[in-house]
Motif scaffolding. Structure first.
Motif, PDB file in Angstrom:
ATOM      1  N   PRO A  23      -7.724   4.844  -2.692  1.00 15.65           N
ATOM      2  CA  PRO A  23      -7.639   3.455  -2.360  1.00 15.65           C
ATOM      3  C   PRO A  23      -8.479   2.386  -2.041  1.00 15.65           C
ATOM      4  O   PRO A  23      -8.301   1.458  -2.563  1.00 15.65           O
ATOM      5  N   ALA A  24      -9.623   2.735  -3.406  1.00 15.91           N
ATOM      6  CA  ALA A  24     -10.367   1.755  -3.996  1.00 15.91           C
ATOM      7  C   ALA A  24      -9.496   0.498  -5.613  1.00 15.91           C
ATOM      8  O   ALA A  24      -9.357  -0.110  -5.065  1.00 15.91           O
ATOM      9  N   PHE A  25      -8.750   2.104  -6.289  1.00 15.52           N
ATOM     10  CA  PHE A  25      -7.925   1.185  -6.814  1.00 15.52           C
ATOM     11  C   PHE A  25      -6.255   0.480  -6.655  1.00 15.52           C
ATOM     12  O   PHE A  25      -6.214  -0.155  -7.632  1.00 15.52           O
ATOM     13  N   GLN A  27       0.589  -1.251   0.300  1.00 22.30           N
ATOM     14  CA  GLN A  27      -0.590  -0.355   0.061  1.00 22.30           C
ATOM     15  C   GLN A  27       0.807   1.141  -0.257  1.00 22.30           C
ATOM     16  O   GLN A  27       0.064   2.251   0.351  1.00 22.30           O
ATOM     17  N   GLY A  28       2.028   1.441  -0.503  1.00 26.22           N
ATOM     18  CA  GLY A  28       3.059   2.069  -0.414  1.00 26.22           C
ATOM     19  C   GLY A  28       2.563   2.789  -1.203  1.00 26.22           C
ATOM     20  O   GLY A  28       2.907   3.846  -1.360  1.00 26.22           O
ATOM     21  N   GLU A  50       1.404   7.800  -3.776  1.00 28.49           N
ATOM     22  CA  GLU A  50       1.291   8.059  -5.153  1.00 28.49           C
ATOM     23  C   GLU A  50       0.099   8.819  -6.046  1.00 28.49           C
ATOM     24  O   GLU A  50      -0.014   8.926  -6.881  1.00 28.49           O
ATOM     25  N   LEU A  51      -0.699   7.089  -5.597  1.00 30.30           N
ATOM     26  CA  LEU A  51      -2.230   7.263  -6.116  1.00 30.30           C
ATOM     27  C   LEU A  51      -2.751   8.460  -6.127  1.00 30.30           C
ATOM     28  O   LEU A  51      -3.361   8.816  -6.932  1.00 30.30           O
ATOM     29  N   GLN A  52      -2.634   8.861  -5.039  1.00 27.08           N
ATOM     30  CA  GLN A  52      -3.804   9.743  -3.706  1.00 27.08           C
ATOM     31  C   GLN A  52      -3.494  10.924  -5.014  1.00 27.08           C
ATOM     32  O   GLN A  52      -4.081  12.298  -4.792  1.00 27.08           O
TER      33      GLN A  52
END
Length: 225
Positions: A32-34, A17-18, A22-24
């Motif tokens: 989170p869902a992605f 989940q690190g 970057e996704l955020q």
């Protein structure tokens, strides 16, 4: 008798989940869902490739799972953004409890190995970046067999590579499929339940031990000796 510990890497020692940070930056509240779906598809693709005997490096499963999520969530990530996200998988952080636990177990005389679906090169780089590579006698990767956990042949490959015996080997993993695979192969296994919401697969095959952090391992393993 010297006990051998085979540590799963992704999700057990290294926090997958690190990549969420970057996704955020790119996706905001959708991140989170992605991230969760990306991880699920990554594993699914490895299982499918293993069954099809159509092996590709785990990084290919990761890349293809990212592409799926981009299409599923219609996020329209650019090629550059996708490369940026994939690069995160090479520098993911270790969980906060990893270093101290590995040091404690190493000093207690356990043999420690990293045992992963990832390529040896990728895993070595990941462990080195996380600062925990020095605790392991070696890295055993599935790439030598061109298959993936939980193929029974992969667990046999680990025993040959590490000169260990099944009844003297413990798998340490946060992934229930991996724990079930190891127990089915005659190993002992500890499930690292990092979240109270994590559910173990109801297959009638149970881990020999359950811990909520790696720091609990030495106590559990000492009791089992």
């Amino acid at each position: 008798m010297q006990t051998t510990l085979a540590f799963d890497v992704y999700g057990t020692l290294i926090d997958t989940q690190g990549v969420l940070v970057e996704l955020q930056k790119l996706l905001g509240d959708q991140a989170p869902a992605f991230s969760a779906r990306w991880r699920e598809k990554q594993l699914e693709y490895s299982f499918r490739r293993g069954l099809m005997q159509n092996y590709q490096d785990f990084s290919v499963c990761t890349r293809d799972a990212l592409e799926f999520c981009d299409r599923f969530y219609q996020t329209q990530l650019t090629a550059e953004q996708k490369q940026q996200l994939l690069a995160c998988y090479r520098t993911l952080p270790a969980f906060d409890d990893a270093k101290a636990a590995l040091q404690e177990l190493s000093e207690a005389g356990f043999r420690l190995f990293a045992f992963s679906n990832g390529s040896a090169e990728a895993v070595k780089g990941l462990l080195q970046h996380a600062g925990i590579d020095g605790f392991f006698e070696g890295v055993v990767s599935v790439e030598d067999l061109k298959s993936f956990k939980p193929n029974p042949a992969v667990y046999s490959h680990f025993l040959r590579s590490s000169s260990a015996r099944a009844n003297e080997t413990w798998l340490i993993s946060s992934n229930p499929f991996d724990v079930i695979g190891a127990v089915s192969a005659g190993w002992q296994a500890a499930w690292v339940q990092r979240s109270s919401e994590a559910v173990f697969d109801p297959w009638g095959i149970e881990p020999d031990a359950r811990v909520t952090s790696l720091g609990e391992l030495k106590r559990v393993l000492d009791a089992a000796r």
